[in-house]
Design a protein around this motif. Structure first.
Motif, PDB file in Angstrom:
ATOM      1  N   ARG A  52     -30.420  25.541  11.725  1.00 30.74           N
ATOM      2  CA  ARG A  52     -31.099  25.069  10.611  1.00 30.74           C
ATOM      3  C   ARG A  52     -31.557  23.703  10.298  1.00 30.74           C
ATOM      4  O   ARG A  52     -30.846  22.837  11.046  1.00 30.74           O
ATOM      5  N   ALA A  53     -32.422  23.530  10.036  1.00 26.94           N
ATOM      6  CA  ALA A  53     -33.013  22.147   9.775  1.00 26.94           C
ATOM      7  C   ALA A  53     -32.329  21.109   9.425  1.00 26.94           C
ATOM      8  O   ALA A  53     -32.355  19.912   9.645  1.00 26.94           O
ATOM      9  N   PHE A  60     -25.725  18.528   1.711  1.00 26.29           N
ATOM     10  CA  PHE A  60     -26.221  19.025   0.580  1.00 26.29           C
ATOM     11  C   PHE A  60     -27.295  20.189   1.042  1.00 26.29           C
ATOM     12  O   PHE A  60     -28.430  19.703   1.477  1.00 26.29           O
ATOM     13  N   ILE A  61     -27.258  21.272   0.621  1.00 30.47           N
ATOM     14  CA  ILE A  61     -28.090  22.523   0.760  1.00 30.47           C
ATOM     15  C   ILE A  61     -28.402  23.326  -0.182  1.00 30.47           C
ATOM     16  O   ILE A  61     -27.606  23.106  -1.345  1.00 30.47           O
ATOM     17  N   GLY A  87     -35.507  20.225  -1.079  1.00 34.31           N
ATOM     18  CA  GLY A  87     -36.634  19.663  -0.686  1.00 34.31           C
ATOM     19  C   GLY A  87     -37.612  20.750  -0.083  1.00 34.31           C
ATOM     20  O   GLY A  87     -37.796  21.781  -0.710  1.00 34.31           O
ATOM     21  N   ASP A  88     -37.920  20.463   1.102  1.00 33.19           N
ATOM     22  CA  ASP A  88     -38.841  21.283   1.986  1.00 33.19           C
ATOM     23  C   ASP A  88     -38.223  22.152   2.919  1.00 33.19           C
ATOM     24  O   ASP A  88     -38.783  22.848   3.720  1.00 33.19           O
ATOM     25  N   VAL A  89     -36.815  22.044   2.930  1.00 33.02           N
ATOM     26  CA  VAL A  89     -35.998  22.790   3.771  1.00 33.02           C
ATOM     27  C   VAL A  89     -35.749  24.230   3.304  1.00 33.02           C
ATOM     28  O   VAL A  89     -35.073  24.444   2.355  1.00 33.02           O
ATOM     29  N   PRO A  90     -36.080  25.319   4.120  1.00 32.84           N
ATOM     30  CA  PRO A  90     -35.669  26.898   3.566  1.00 32.84           C
ATOM     31  C   PRO A  90     -34.214  26.673   3.554  1.00 32.84           C
ATOM     32  O   PRO A  90     -33.580  26.181   4.431  1.00 32.84           O
ATOM     33  N   HIS A 149     -34.595  22.524  -7.986  1.00 25.21           N
ATOM     34  CA  HIS A 149     -34.958  23.879  -7.468  1.00 25.21           C
ATOM     35  C   HIS A 149     -33.716  24.888  -7.901  1.00 25.21           C
ATOM     36  O   HIS A 149     -33.694  26.095  -7.411  1.00 25.21           O
ATOM     37  N   ALA A 150     -32.874  24.452  -8.521  1.00 24.34           N
ATOM     38  CA  ALA A 150     -31.906  25.684  -9.105  1.00 24.34           C
ATOM     39  C   ALA A 150     -32.590  26.638  -9.956  1.00 24.34           C
ATOM     40  O   ALA A 150     -33.921  26.480 -10.372  1.00 24.34           O
TER      41      ALA A 150
END
Length: 300
Positions: free
Chosen positions: A165-166, A178-179, A187-190, A258-259
């Motif tokens: 994963r990125a 933190f994911i 952020g922009d990370v799936p 994004h919650a």
């Protein structure tokens, strides 16, 4: 009787004669001895002629020390799960085993692959969370916040898993990352890896967590020992900072909230990861001294 047998018996009698005799018993007929400063135990012989040995079944050990940082309030009482509940809808499983033993909260899979989450009854907005953590190698865990009961929310990872994963760049970097979890992203990370077609998936090496590799661990982490973790969450768009054993290991602010539903306050949850590739049968997670300090609404 052979000469060797006679010699053996003589040595045995000499050994018994050299054994220390029971000291004068107390009024209850039990000999008491101090085996270390502050720890006195009854001693008794288990059979005639045997030396006295400690009777640990009657031991009264002092209570375990509680280490709560100044300004923090305990949210785990060290006796039971008061203030917490097991999620009945978590995607990681709905029947994990959470037990309290000797002031320690222990988390386990209830059956191979069946994990879950232990969730606070209260919701928290901005806070600092402090706790000690001791996981078995290589059990996978994390701390969820602003999460749904199903497990869609933010997470601070606490595992040894290296992945493609990125947000990971090598072994050990899932300790304090933190994911997003359960479809939530940071952020922009799936939140999940890109899907592979069947041919790619077949060619991709699969981790064998039944026999986990001995990977290098960051200097800040004490493997198979107690580690102190502190997590700070502040802001409607969360700014998350993580310290492990006093070392800052991450400091990240999401690009937006994004919650789920844009929640700014939600439960905190402790994870027992589901599946069998990230959990060996018999693995145990351990937490103690779980405490929180709530921060003002305008904390950043």
């Amino acid at each position: 009787m052979t000469v060797r047998r006679i010699a053996t018996l003589l040595v045995g009698h000499a050994t018994l004669a050299a054994m220390p005799a029971l000291a004068a018993p107390d009024k209850d007929g039990v000999e008491m001895r101090e085996i270390s400063p502050g720890l006195t135990l009854p001693f008794r012989a288990l059979a005639p002629g045997l030396p006295p040995v400690p009777d640990y079944g009657k031991a009264k050990a002092p209570p375990l020390p509680v280490a709560i940082p100044e300004g923090f309030t305990p949210i785990f009482n060290g006796r039971d799960l008061a203030g917490w509940h097991v999620s009945k809808t978590s995607r990681h499983g709905t029947a994990p085993v959470f037990e309290v033993r000797q002031g320690v909260l222990m988390g386990m899979q209830s059956a191979p692959g069946q994990g879950g989450q232990l969730v606070t009854d209260r919701k928290y907005r901005n806070f600092e969370l402090s706790f000690d953590f001791k996981p078995d190698w290589s059990a996978d865990s994390g701390v969820f916040f602003r999460t749904t009961e199903e497990g869609a929310g933010y997470q601070v990872t606490l595992d040894y898993v290296s992945s493609d994963r990125a947000y990971t760049a090598g072994p050990g970097l899932n300790l304090g990352s933190f994911i997003g979890e359960g479809g939530v992203q940071v952020g922009d990370v799936p939140a999940t890896s890109p899907k592979l077609d069947p041919a790619q998936a077949a060619a991709k090496p699969q981790p064998d967590y039944a026999h986990p590799p001995i990977e290098p661990v960051p200097d800040f982490w004490k493997r198979e020992q107690w580690n102190h973790v502190r997590i700070r969450v502040a802001g409607d768009v969360p700014h998350v900072t993580v310290w492990i054993n006093g070392t800052q290991v991450s400091d990240t602010t999401d690009t937006a909230n994004h919650a789920v539903g844009g929640m700014v306050a939600g439960p905190i949850a402790l994870q027992v990861h589901g599946g069998w590739q990230r959990w060996r049968p018999g693995d145990v997670l351990r937490w103690r001294n779980i405490a929180i300090r709530e921060l003002p609404k305008d904390a950043k």
